[in-house]
Design an enzyme around this catalytic site. Structure first.
Site, PDB file in Angstrom:
ATOM      1  N   ASN A  42     -12.158  -1.442   5.240  1.00  0.00           N
ATOM      2  CA  ASN A  42     -10.561  -1.652   5.060  1.00  0.00           C
ATOM      3  C   ASN A  42     -10.300  -0.041   4.742  1.00  0.00           C
ATOM      4  OD1 ASN A  42     -11.412  -1.005   2.412  1.00  0.00           O
ATOM      5  ND2 ASN A  42      -9.448  -1.924   1.558  1.00  0.00           N
ATOM      6  N   GLY A  93      -4.521 -11.358  -8.796  1.00  0.00           N
ATOM      7  CA  GLY A  93      -5.086 -10.261  -7.751  1.00  0.00           C
ATOM      8  C   GLY A  93      -4.465  -9.130  -7.659  1.00  0.00           C
ATOM      9  N   SER A  95       0.880  -1.171   0.058  1.00  0.00           N
ATOM     10  CA  SER A  95      -0.013   0.055   0.004  1.00  0.00           C
ATOM     11  C   SER A  95       1.014   1.269   0.026  1.00  0.00           C
ATOM     12  CB  SER A  95      -1.163  -0.066   1.296  1.00  0.00           C
ATOM     13  OG  SER A  95      -1.867  -0.880   0.966  1.00  0.00           O
ATOM     14  N   LYS A 123     -10.236  -5.532  10.325  1.00  0.00           N
ATOM     15  CA  LYS A 123     -11.221  -5.093   9.466  1.00  0.00           C
ATOM     16  C   LYS A 123     -12.519  -4.926   9.976  1.00  0.00           C
ATOM     17  CE  LYS A 123      -8.729  -6.082   5.193  1.00  0.00           C
ATOM     18  NZ  LYS A 123      -8.930  -6.627   3.716  1.00  0.00           N
ATOM     19  N   TYR A 179      -1.640 -12.858  -5.749  1.00  0.00           N
ATOM     20  CA  TYR A 179      -0.860 -12.243  -6.878  1.00  0.00           C
ATOM     21  C   TYR A 179       0.430 -12.887  -6.789  1.00  0.00           C
ATOM     22  CZ  TYR A 179      -0.506  -9.079  -3.113  1.00  0.00           C
ATOM     23  OH  TYR A 179      -0.276  -8.300  -1.803  1.00  0.00           O
ATOM     24  N   ALA A 226     -15.080 -19.078   1.082  1.00  0.00           N
ATOM     25  CA  ALA A 226     -16.023 -18.642   1.969  1.00  0.00           C
ATOM     26  C   ALA A 226     -15.532 -17.690   3.326  1.00  0.00           C
ATOM     27  CB  ALA A 226     -17.280 -19.409   2.322  1.00  0.00           C
ATOM     28  N   GLY A 227     -13.968 -17.359   3.110  1.00  0.00           N
ATOM     29  CA  GLY A 227     -13.278 -16.716   4.056  1.00  0.00           C
ATOM     30  C   GLY A 227     -13.744 -14.977   3.930  1.00  0.00           C
ATOM     31  N   GLY A 228     -12.773 -14.238   4.754  1.00  0.00           N
ATOM     32  CA  GLY A 228     -13.041 -12.836   4.426  1.00  0.00           C
ATOM     33  C   GLY A 228     -12.617 -12.188   3.147  1.00  0.00           C
ATOM     34  N   ASP A 269     -11.965  -3.202  -0.868  1.00  0.00           N
ATOM     35  CA  ASP A 269     -11.882  -4.542  -1.651  1.00  0.00           C
ATOM     36  C   ASP A 269     -12.696  -4.815  -2.283  1.00  0.00           C
ATOM     37  OD1 ASP A 269      -9.417  -4.769   0.059  1.00  0.00           O
ATOM     38  OD2 ASP A 269     -10.488  -5.479   1.597  1.00  0.00           O
TER      39      ASP A 269
HETATM   40  P1  ATR Z   1      -9.106 -14.687   3.498  1.00  0.00           P
HETATM   41  O1  ATR Z   1      -9.313 -13.361   4.395  1.00  0.00           O
HETATM   42  O2  ATR Z   1      -7.830 -14.464   2.648  1.00  0.00           O
HETATM   43  O3  ATR Z   1     -10.159 -14.926   2.912  1.00  0.00           O
HETATM   44  P2  ATR Z   1      -9.667 -16.795   5.601  1.00  0.00           P
HETATM   45  O4  ATR Z   1     -10.754 -15.985   6.150  1.00  0.00           O
HETATM   46  O5  ATR Z   1      -9.006 -17.347   6.373  1.00  0.00           O
HETATM   47  O6  ATR Z   1      -8.750 -15.704   4.597  1.00  0.00           O
HETATM   48  O7  ATR Z   1     -10.123 -17.713   4.318  1.00  0.00           O
HETATM   49  C1  ATR Z   1      -9.283 -18.700   3.675  1.00  0.00           C
HETATM   50  C2  ATR Z   1     -10.410 -19.532   2.756  1.00  0.00           C
HETATM   51  O8  ATR Z   1      -9.415 -20.583   2.306  1.00  0.00           O
HETATM   52  C3  ATR Z   1     -11.531 -20.149   3.545  1.00  0.00           C
HETATM   53  O9  ATR Z   1     -12.526 -20.448   2.372  1.00  0.00           O
HETATM   54  C4  ATR Z   1     -10.949 -21.715   3.693  1.00  0.00           C
HETATM   55  O10 ATR Z   1     -11.604 -22.643   3.670  1.00  0.00           O
HETATM   56  P3  ATR Z   1     -12.401 -23.178   5.129  1.00  0.00           P
HETATM   57  O11 ATR Z   1     -13.402 -22.240   5.374  1.00  0.00           O
HETATM   58  O12 ATR Z   1     -12.925 -24.525   4.830  1.00  0.00           O
HETATM   59  O13 ATR Z   1     -11.091 -23.181   6.133  1.00  0.00           O
HETATM   60  C5  ATR Z   1      -9.873 -22.011   2.294  1.00  0.00           C
HETATM   61  N1  ATR Z   1      -8.897 -22.757   2.565  1.00  0.00           N
HETATM   62  C6  ATR Z   1      -7.796 -22.579   3.309  1.00  0.00           C
HETATM   63  N2  ATR Z   1      -7.010 -23.550   3.317  1.00  0.00           N
HETATM   64  C7  ATR Z   1      -7.410 -24.516   2.297  1.00  0.00           C
HETATM   65  C8  ATR Z   1      -7.342 -25.827   1.878  1.00  0.00           C
HETATM   66  N3  ATR Z   1      -6.283 -26.425   2.238  1.00  0.00           N
HETATM   67  N4  ATR Z   1      -8.181 -26.506   1.079  1.00  0.00           N
HETATM   68  C9  ATR Z   1      -9.539 -25.910   1.092  1.00  0.00           C
HETATM   69  N5  ATR Z   1      -9.792 -24.767   1.291  1.00  0.00           N
HETATM   70  C10 ATR Z   1      -8.894 -24.084   2.019  1.00  0.00           C
END
Ligand code: ATR
Length: 291
Positions: free
Chosen positions: A92, A250, A22, A71, A229, A132-134, A107
């Site tokens: 953010n 990205g 940034s 965040k 990225y 489905a994370g952040g 974002d």
């Molecule tokens: P971010 O903020 O980068 O989204 P996060 O909130 O920790 O980080 O989310 C990570 C994502 O990567 C989640 O969707 C996670 O899946 P789970 O919810 O099942 O944990 C996914 N992820 C991380 N490692 C994984 C793996 N080895 N196989 C499949 N999905 C993975």
């Protein structure tokens, strides 16, 4: 960069902040646009969030970016929050206003800006989202706001996809998101899909990994965007390209979130050629092929 009595400060709060790009984005834009602002990283511990936000306001700081893990926590100390950021549940970008900072999620705004600059049609289209994370939360709410017809939301832990999907479907009053387990990708019958890779799988140094490897899946993808990225070409991108799709990493999303934040902080519009020049610098910093 000349610091004088009129210089205004911008910054990033997070933990850690050492690897952030940034400052490179914002200081390059400031210099190109001739603005007397300076952007620096601030390492802030969780227990100090309130003090950091209020202290930044007291110090007349013009604007702040916020990164992991703060965040969500910053949202309690703001004068107002943009509705999209509110839906996502993450802010953010803090923009100085009378009475406090106002929170945005660039974002999400930056992701849409990138897709539009790539001329990717969204309204009425179908997408598949991996993760489905952040990061996925921002992407899913942003695509829903743009009028995407449907999103298949695939995650290793299906409960997280169900929870995020229910949140989006509640806001939009229709079944925009169909949550699924990652391995259920073969049940998707639609073709001509936009795919967005939002998991952390494939991030350097694990460059040869990808959550889905089946060619049947990639045949259905016209464009695949990986939020990662590093490396510049992920395994996901390779598989998209091998099946004839267009693949993006990205870095443009990172740039677009930064440019959008810069515009909000400084109340300016960044010309496209200046954003492009910063993109070339970032590519250089990451030692990547910037074609
Ligand atoms: P971010 O903020 O980068 O989204 P996060 O909130 O920790 O980080 O989310 C990570 C994502 O990567 C989640 O969707 C996670 O899946 P789970 O919810 O099942 O944990 C996914 N992820 C991380 N490692 C994984 C793996 N080895 N196989 C499949 N999905 C993975």
């Amino acid at each position: 960069m000349k610091i004088d009595g009129k210089t205004r400060l911008l910054g990033l709060i997070g933990n850690p902040v050492e690897h952030t790009l940034s400052p490179a984005i914002h200081n390059a834009l400031a210099s190109q646009m001739g603005l007397n602002v300076c952007y620096v990283p601030f390492l802030v511990k969780e227990a100090q969030i309130q003090a950091a936000v209020e202290g930044a306001y007291a110090l007349n700081i013009l604007g702040m970016n916020v990164t992991v893990p703060h965040k969500q926590a910053v949202m309690s100390y703001l004068a107002g929050i943009d509705p999209l950021a509110e839906q996502i549940g993450a802010v953010n970008t803090l923009v100085r206003t009378d009475g406090g900072f106002f929170g945005y999620n660039t974002d999400a705004i930056g992701f849409i800006r990138e897709l539009k600059s790539e001329k990717i049609e969204l309204k009425g289209e179908t997408a598949v989202i991996l993760g489905a994370g952040g990061a996925a939360r921002a992407v899913v709410f942003a695509l829903a706001k743009e009028g995407i017809r449907r999103m298949y939301l695939l995650n290793r832990s299906v409960e997280k996809a169900e929870e995020l999907g229910a949140g989006v479907n509640r806001v939009y009053g229709r079944e925009v998101v169909i949550p699924m387990a990652m391995e259920a990708y073969c049940e998707i019958e639609e073709e001509h899909l936009l795919a967005v890779q939002c998991t952390s799988v494939g991030l350097a140094p694990d460059c040869d990994r990808c959550v889905i490897t089946s060619e049947d899946f990639y045949r259905k993808i016209h464009t695949g965007v990986d939020l990662i990225y590093k490396p510049a070409e992920t395994m996901f991108m390779k598989l998209v390209a091998e099946s004839g799709g267009k693949a993006c990493n990205g870095l443009k999303m990172l740039l677009c979130q930064g440019v959008t934040a810069f515009e909000l902080f400084n109340d300016v519009k960044v010309p496209e050629e200046m954003a492009q020049a910063v993109y070339q610098d970032l590519c250089g910093e990451l030692e990547m092929d910037d074609e």
